[in-house]
Design an enzyme around this catalytic site. Structure first.
Site, PDB file in Angstrom:
ATOM      1  CD  GLU A 100      -2.698   1.223   2.545  1.00 45.95           C
ATOM      2  OE1 GLU A 100      -3.482   2.201   2.715  1.00 45.95           O
ATOM      3  OE2 GLU A 100      -2.595   0.274   3.352  1.00 45.95           O
ATOM      4  CG  ASN A 118      -5.271   4.693   0.801  1.00 48.70           C
ATOM      5  OD1 ASN A 118      -6.155   4.046   1.349  1.00 48.70           O
ATOM      6  ND2 ASN A 118      -3.978   4.394   0.947  1.00 48.70           N
ATOM      7  CD  GLU A 120      -6.123   0.292   0.453  1.00 51.48           C
ATOM      8  OE1 GLU A 120      -6.421   0.934   1.493  1.00 51.48           O
ATOM      9  OE2 GLU A 120      -5.126  -0.455   0.383  1.00 51.48           O
ATOM     10  CG  ASP A 172      -8.622   1.725   3.896  1.00 49.00           C
ATOM     11  OD1 ASP A 172      -8.349   0.705   4.552  1.00 49.00           O
ATOM     12  OD2 ASP A 172      -7.919   2.754   3.900  1.00 49.00           O
ATOM     13  CD  GLU A 192      -6.779  -1.286   6.813  1.00 47.50           C
ATOM     14  OE1 GLU A 192      -6.094  -0.519   6.118  1.00 47.50           O
ATOM     15  OE2 GLU A 192      -7.893  -0.974   7.283  1.00 47.50           O
TER      16      GLU A 192
END
Length: 595
Positions: free
Chosen positions: A368, A426, A458, A488, A545
């Site tokens: 990520e 993101n 995300e 997310d 996560e």
């Protein structure tokens, strides 16, 4: 001569009211001309006497615009409540050597009526001058006093223009600040408290305005202003400083007294008001701030009260007091917003990468991309702090494009060293305000020669999808091209599997607030296990996560979670460190935990 005890107040009032404005003098010229004609004198003046001089803001028959205060005859007249006459200036030792007497004007006669405010302060005079000795009759004295009152009324009218709110007739924000400035010039030692009050919910007022027109809304505001004034009565002047906001300041009242007064005001204000034939319940949110009568406090007072009142609105509290700490946080957020463009231009932003691991074979499958900002003065700033700030600015789309460019460039490099290793990006709700978002992503993928299947986008879960009608079509276009769409922070707030059917989701990332400490919390275990099982039944992959312990990892494997991300496995790291880690894992040796 003048009363020195009130002189500082008078001079401060002259400054605050801006009576030296040339436009005011032009408005008074007809009265000055009328005075000269009525009393048959060659010279008529409207004189304003300040700390060091006198200025003739309107004049007939005199070339000079002013004189030194100590050479001013009017300086004597302002100390009297009545008309001051001097039949022959040459015969009076106080004025015998005055420049207007011994100079070219050869003035002999003087009569001056003080220009008195409602509080009794004299700003100056309306005066008459002649070149022959003279005494006004009682009727003429009365006429001169009448004209002086007309001058004062005209001055007050002119000075009040732009200082009154038309709906309520109350003094407005400009007058509030002017009165604060005057308070500061008086240099008092008292203890003061300012209050900013919001009495009407903006959404309710907007709905009422659309349904009924503005007149009923204005009637609501007038009723509200009358209620505020009825409670405060002689304690404070009320100011109308915003659409539905009123302000006032109190003298020598401590915190307990202020809160007691506001309790009474709240009880009075919360009674229904009529908008047309519809009863409406006013709101009551107040912000209060103690201050001293010095410019350093009064110049920034409205803003401080707004900080306090806005906190009351956000927390649905009746009253909040100003807080230095809260103000500092607001100022820091504003600084971040204002410095971000410079930071982007000066390469203060960078990307780090946090690998994600398959729970089936323990291999890293993607990373990520995470944005970092090292501010030159504030140091490292957390994304959790600056991202929400920048999402409310026009810079966010440019910053998102910067992230896309740099992340895809790195992904292209990884395809040579780490074939098949993916990346997730993101995107914020603000990014979907741009109808060209998908086109930009597609263009950048082609420019770097990357297949869409290597990229994962995300988005945060939440109701924002309903407020961005253009988001779902763009997400569908991305998914059709092969980009994986991930939700997310699932489970952190508005968690609803129902709306996921509208979005082409392929993966759910379970929020760290549920995962961290999972082994110690029965509630979290039940939630996470349920999310994983339901997601699998709906065809979604799951990523946990914030994994920080072996116990958490074991439970996630037991429940069939597909992937995990967290400090136990790998911290965010540079691109080079991520390359080494993935290389080592693929070679069969454990990678080192890189901070």
């Amino acid at each position: 001569m003048w009363d020195s005890s009130s002189d500082s107040d008078r001079v401060a009032l002259i400054d605050a009211l801006n009576v030296m404005d040339p436009a005011l003098g032009r408005a008074l010229d007809p009265i000055t001309e009328l005075a000269a004609f009525t009393f048959d004198v060659p010279i008529a003046l409207i004189s304003i006497v300040d700390a060091d001089s006198q200025r003739f803001i309107s004049r007939v028959g005199l070339a000079v615009e002013g004189t030194d205060r100590h050479a001013s005859i009017c300086s004597w007249a302002i100390g009297s409540a009545q008309v001051m006459q001097v039949a022959d200036l040459r015969e009076d030792p106080r004025y015998a050597q005055n420049p207007l007497v011994v100079g070219p004007e050869q003035v002999r006669f003087y009569a001056g009526a003080p220009l008195l405010t409602r509080s009794g302060l004299a700003l100056g005079t309306l005066c008459l001058m002649g070149r022959a000795p003279r005494v006004l009759s009682p009727l003429e004295v009365q006429q001169l006093q009448t004209l002086a009152r007309v001058v004062m009324a005209q001055m007050e009218l002119k000075m009040s223009m732009g200082r009154r709110e038309q709906v309520t007739g109350l003094p407005n924000r400009q007058q509030f600040q002017a009165d604060l400035d005057l308070l500061a010039r008086r240099a008092g030692d008292g203890h003061f408290t300012a209050v900013l009050l919001d009495v009407l919910d903006a959404h309710s007022a907007n709905d009422a305005g659309q349904a009924l027109g503005m007149k009923p809304v204005e009637a609501l505001l007038r009723q509200s202003s009358l209620r505020v004034q009825s409670v405060l009565q002689d304690q404070a002047q009320v100011y109308h400083v915003g659409v539905s906001r009123f302000a006032f300041f109190l003298v020598d009242q401590d915190r307990t007294q202020v809160e007691a007064l506001l309790d009474r005001l709240r009880e009075r204000m919360r009674r229904p008001l009529m908008a047309g034939s519809v009863p409406m319940l006013p709101q009551f949110h107040a912000g209060a701030c103690h201050f001293k009568a010095v410019a350093a406090d009064t110049n920034d007072l409205i803003r401080k009260c707004l900080v306090a009142m806005q906190h009351a609105v956000q927390t649905d509290a009746c009253l909040c007091w100003y807080s230095d700490e809260r103000d500092a946080r607001l100022r820091r957020r504003y600084r971040l917003a204002s410095d971000a463009a410079r930071g982007l231009a000066q390469h203060q932003f960078s990307l780090v990468y946090q690998p994600r691991f398959s729970l089936h074979d323990g291999m890293p499958v993607a990373a990520e991309a995470l944005l970092r900002w090292v501010h030159p003065m504030l140091g490292p700033v957390s994304p959790g702090e600056f991202i929400p700030v920048l999402e409310r600015t026009a810079l966010m789309p440019a910053l998102s494009r910067w992230v896309v460019d740099h992340a895809l460039a790195q992904l292209a490099l990884w395809q040579h060293a780490l074939p098949g290793f993916g990346m997730s990006l993101n995107l914020s709700p603000r990014d979907f305000d741009d109808p060209g978002l998908w086109e930009m992503l597609s263009t950048r993928l082609q420019a770097h020669g990357l297949p869409a299947s290597l990229l994962e986008v995300e988005i945060t879960e939440g109701e924002w999808l309903q407020g961005h009608p253009g988001a779902v079509p763009q997400l569908r276009a991305m998914a059709t091209a092969g980009i994986r769409i991930a939700i997310d922070d699932f489970g952190s707030g508005y968690s609803n599997f129902g709306y996921l059917s509208e979005v082409p989701i392929s993966l759910i990332k379970i929020d760290r607030s549920l995962v961290t400490g999972l082994a110690r919390s029965r509630t979290s275990r039940l939630k996470v296990e349920a999310i994983i099982k339901l997601a699998r039944q709906l065809g979604y992959r799951t990523v946990a996560e914030g994994v920080e312990s072996d116990a958490e990892l074991s439970l996630l494997r037991l429940w069939g979670c597909d992937e995990a991300q967290g400090y136990l496995l790998a911290r965010p790291m540079t691109a080079d460190a991520a390359t080494l880690l993935v290389d080592a894992c693929r070679a069969g040796s454990p990678g080192e935990d890189t901070a």
